[in-house]
Design a protein around this motif. Structure first.
Motif, mmCIF file in Angstrom:
data_model
loop_
_atom_site.group_PDB
_atom_site.id
_atom_site.type_symbol
_atom_site.label_atom_id
_atom_site.label_comp_id
_atom_site.label_asym_id
_atom_site.label_seq_id
_atom_site.Cartn_x
_atom_site.Cartn_y
_atom_site.Cartn_z
ATOM 1 N N ARG A 8 44.407 64.207 43.881
ATOM 2 C CA ARG A 8 43.946 65.572 43.678
ATOM 3 C C ARG A 8 44.818 66.511 44.490
ATOM 4 N NH1 ARG A 8 40.297 66.200 39.460
ATOM 5 N NH2 ARG A 8 38.721 64.587 39.563
ATOM 6 N N GLY A 9 45.327 67.501 43.851
ATOM 7 C CA GLY A 9 46.037 68.550 44.557
ATOM 8 C C GLY A 9 45.053 69.581 45.053
ATOM 9 N N PRO A 10 45.529 70.684 45.601
ATOM 10 C CA PRO A 10 44.644 71.719 46.098
ATOM 11 C C PRO A 10 43.904 72.396 44.967
ATOM 12 C CG PRO A 10 46.933 72.456 46.120
ATOM 13 C CD PRO A 10 46.954 71.004 45.764
ATOM 14 N N GLY A 11 42.683 72.783 45.218
ATOM 15 C CA GLY A 11 42.014 73.630 44.251
ATOM 16 C C GLY A 11 40.783 73.069 43.613
ATOM 17 N N SER A 12 40.727 73.077 42.276
ATOM 18 C CA SER A 12 39.527 73.005 41.467
ATOM 19 C C SER A 12 38.529 71.901 41.773
ATOM 20 C CB SER A 12 39.916 72.921 39.990
ATOM 21 O OG SER A 12 40.702 71.782 39.744
ATOM 22 N N PRO A 13 38.908 70.647 42.076
ATOM 23 C CA PRO A 13 37.881 69.622 42.265
ATOM 24 C C PRO A 13 36.880 69.967 43.359
ATOM 25 C CG PRO A 13 40.032 68.616 42.070
ATOM 26 C CD PRO A 13 40.254 70.083 42.205
ATOM 27 N N LEU A 14 37.295 70.742 44.333
ATOM 28 C CA LEU A 14 36.385 71.105 45.416
ATOM 29 C C LEU A 14 35.584 72.357 45.102
ATOM 30 C CD1 LEU A 14 38.638 70.407 48.524
ATOM 31 C CD2 LEU A 14 37.074 68.885 47.334
ATOM 32 N N GLY A 15 35.859 72.975 43.968
ATOM 33 C CA GLY A 15 35.097 74.141 43.571
ATOM 34 C C GLY A 15 35.582 75.394 44.271
ATOM 35 N N GLY A 45 38.334 56.903 43.978
ATOM 36 C CA GLY A 45 39.774 56.736 44.055
ATOM 37 C C GLY A 45 40.548 58.015 44.289
ATOM 38 N N THR A 46 39.880 59.165 44.310
ATOM 39 C CA THR A 46 40.567 60.430 44.544
ATOM 40 C C THR A 46 41.246 60.427 45.910
ATOM 41 O OG1 THR A 46 39.020 61.683 43.180
ATOM 42 C CG2 THR A 46 40.271 62.928 44.804
ATOM 43 N N ARG A 47 42.509 60.803 45.930
ATOM 44 C CA ARG A 47 43.279 60.872 47.171
ATOM 45 C C ARG A 47 43.279 62.311 47.687
ATOM 46 N NH1 ARG A 47 49.292 61.062 48.005
ATOM 47 N NH2 ARG A 47 49.733 60.244 50.090
ATOM 48 N N LEU A 48 42.979 62.469 48.965
ATOM 49 C CA LEU A 48 42.952 63.781 49.615
ATOM 50 C C LEU A 48 44.049 63.822 50.671
ATOM 51 C CD1 LEU A 48 39.083 64.007 50.124
ATOM 52 C CD2 LEU A 48 40.412 65.234 48.397
ATOM 53 N N VAL A 49 45.009 64.723 50.507
ATOM 54 C CA VAL A 49 46.107 64.875 51.455
ATOM 55 C C VAL A 49 45.781 66.037 52.390
ATOM 56 C CG1 VAL A 49 48.572 65.332 51.737
ATOM 57 C CG2 VAL A 49 47.762 63.957 49.810
ATOM 58 N N THR A 50 45.851 65.779 53.679
ATOM 59 C CA THR A 50 45.424 66.763 54.675
ATOM 60 C C THR A 50 46.098 68.102 54.479
ATOM 61 O OG1 THR A 50 45.110 64.944 56.236
ATOM 62 C CG2 THR A 50 45.114 67.162 57.140
ATOM 63 N N ARG A 51 47.435 68.104 54.349
ATOM 64 C CA ARG A 51 48.166 69.360 54.220
ATOM 65 C C ARG A 51 47.762 70.120 52.966
ATOM 66 N NH1 ARG A 51 50.023 73.330 56.706
ATOM 67 N NH2 ARG A 51 51.266 72.011 58.110
ATOM 68 N N GLU A 52 47.618 69.436 51.854
ATOM 69 C CA GLU A 52 47.263 70.109 50.612
ATOM 70 C C GLU A 52 45.844 70.678 50.674
ATOM 71 O OE1 GLU A 52 47.918 67.331 47.496
ATOM 72 O OE2 GLU A 52 50.118 67.482 47.623
ATOM 73 N N ALA A 54 44.301 71.560 53.435
ATOM 74 C CA ALA A 54 44.355 72.695 54.363
ATOM 75 C C ALA A 54 44.898 73.931 53.663
ATOM 76 C CB ALA A 54 45.215 72.339 55.571
ATOM 77 N N ASP A 55 45.939 73.763 52.861
ATOM 78 C CA ASP A 55 46.508 74.904 52.131
ATOM 79 C C ASP A 55 45.497 75.489 51.158
ATOM 80 O OD1 ASP A 55 48.889 74.575 53.470
ATOM 81 O OD2 ASP A 55 49.905 73.530 51.817
ATOM 82 N N SER A 56 44.755 74.631 50.465
ATOM 83 C CA SER A 56 43.780 75.124 49.494
ATOM 84 C C SER A 56 42.641 75.879 50.161
ATOM 85 C CB SER A 56 43.234 73.961 48.656
ATOM 86 O OG SER A 56 42.360 73.147 49.409
ATOM 87 N N LEU A 57 42.348 75.524 51.409
ATOM 88 C CA LEU A 57 41.274 76.188 52.154
ATOM 89 C C LEU A 57 41.782 77.362 52.978
ATOM 90 C CD1 LEU A 57 39.367 73.003 53.355
ATOM 91 C CD2 LEU A 57 38.503 74.709 51.759
ATOM 92 N N GLY A 58 43.097 77.528 53.047
ATOM 93 C CA GLY A 58 43.671 78.637 53.794
ATOM 94 C C GLY A 58 43.494 78.510 55.288
ATOM 95 N N MET A 59 43.677 77.297 55.815
ATOM 96 C CA MET A 59 43.523 77.107 57.252
ATOM 97 C C MET A 59 44.534 76.082 57.744
ATOM 98 S SD MET A 59 39.982 74.842 57.443
ATOM 99 C CE MET A 59 39.020 76.137 56.675
ATOM 100 N N SER A 60 44.543 75.856 59.039
ATOM 101 C CA SER A 60 45.479 74.896 59.620
ATOM 102 C C SER A 60 45.021 73.465 59.359
ATOM 103 C CB SER A 60 45.613 75.124 61.126
ATOM 104 O OG SER A 60 44.401 74.802 61.780
ATOM 105 N N ILE A 61 45.920 72.533 59.635
ATOM 106 C CA ILE A 61 45.634 71.124 59.392
ATOM 107 C C ILE A 61 44.550 70.582 60.318
ATOM 108 C CG2 ILE A 61 46.617 68.810 59.666
ATOM 109 C CD1 ILE A 61 49.171 69.790 58.494
#
Length: 240
Positions: A8-15, A45-52, A54-61
């Motif tokens: 999963r990249g940043p964005g939609s899955p987290l609403g 199985g969804t993979r969550l990358v810390t940096r991505e 953080a970017d989607s939430l607009g905050m630091s890692i």
């Protein structure tokens, strides 16, 4: 990262997220992840990358990593190399065990709610059920999952047992990703949700046994479909 590979990249899955409120950033990240997991918006199985993330939430890692590590400590996520985390996969037996535990605790909550729930809360559940069935009928699984969660947690909160509510939430964090499999295969009819109608009837009549029975059957019915979907996907490769 691509959805087809379970990433999963940043964005939609987290609403919808927006900016973090003026409170602990770690708590904000935990809330976002908690709702996404419980509502089944993060598939097994969804993979969550810390940096991505953080970017989607607009905050630091840092707060994102701390929140993810907390979920790892509770067994909700697993840690992987390169600052990434993953929603675990379970086999059918593991999912079945969670379902059995859920029946015990959610049945207890339903039985207590039958004595304590207010008329306005019952009406709230009636409205949520109608919206849930409409979402199912219109083939909107993410909305249906969200409304299903809201329906159930109105019930569980009405039991007025905070410790029990916390246990239920933890179980839903582990089972929630598998709820995606409730929509596996052919489209199902809204008549399959007679358990919820039985539940509402039991609540109106203050029938503790009836409320417990309806919730236990709802969990059984859902778990059966999830386990069947797990088997179709090859057991341990796709689970919750």
């Amino acid at each position: 990262m691509k959805q087809a590979s379970g990433d999963r990249g940043p964005g939609s899955p987290l609403g919808p997220m927006g900016l973090a409120p003026r409170r602990s950033l770690v708590a904000h990240v935990e809330d976002v992840l908690r709702q996404a997991l419980i509502e089944g918006r993060l598939e097994p199985g969804t993979r969550l990358v810390t940096r991505e993330l953080a970017d989607s939430l607009g905050m630091s890692i840092t707060p994102v990593r701390e929140a993810l590590v907390r979920f790892v400590a509770s067994g909700v996520l697993t840690a992987e190399p390169s600052q990434s985390f993953r929603v675990p996969t379970l086999d059918g037996a593991q999912y079945g065990e969670i379902a059995e535990v859920r029946k015990a605790v959610e049945g207890l909550a339903a039985a207590n709610a039958a004595l304590r729930i207010s008329a306005s809360e019952i009406e709230q559940m009636v409205e949520l059920l109608a919206r849930y069935l409409a979402a199912k009928s219109s083939d909107d699984p993410h909305l249906a999952l969200t409304l299903n969660k809201e329906f159930r947690f109105v019930l569980y909160a009405a039991a007025n047992m905070p410790t029990l509510l916390g246990v239920i939430e933890m179980l839903w964090l582990k089972a929630g990703p598998g709820f995606n499999y409730l929509y596996d295969g052919e489209k199902r009819t809204v008549t399959e949700h007679a358990n919820y109608e039985d539940l509402l009837a039991a609540l109106r009549s203050r029938d503790q046994d009836g409320a417990r029975w309806a919730i236990e059957h709802a969990i059984d019915d859902g778990a059966k479909r999830v386990v069947e979907a797990i088997a179709r996907r090859g057991g341990a490769t796709s689970t919750v």
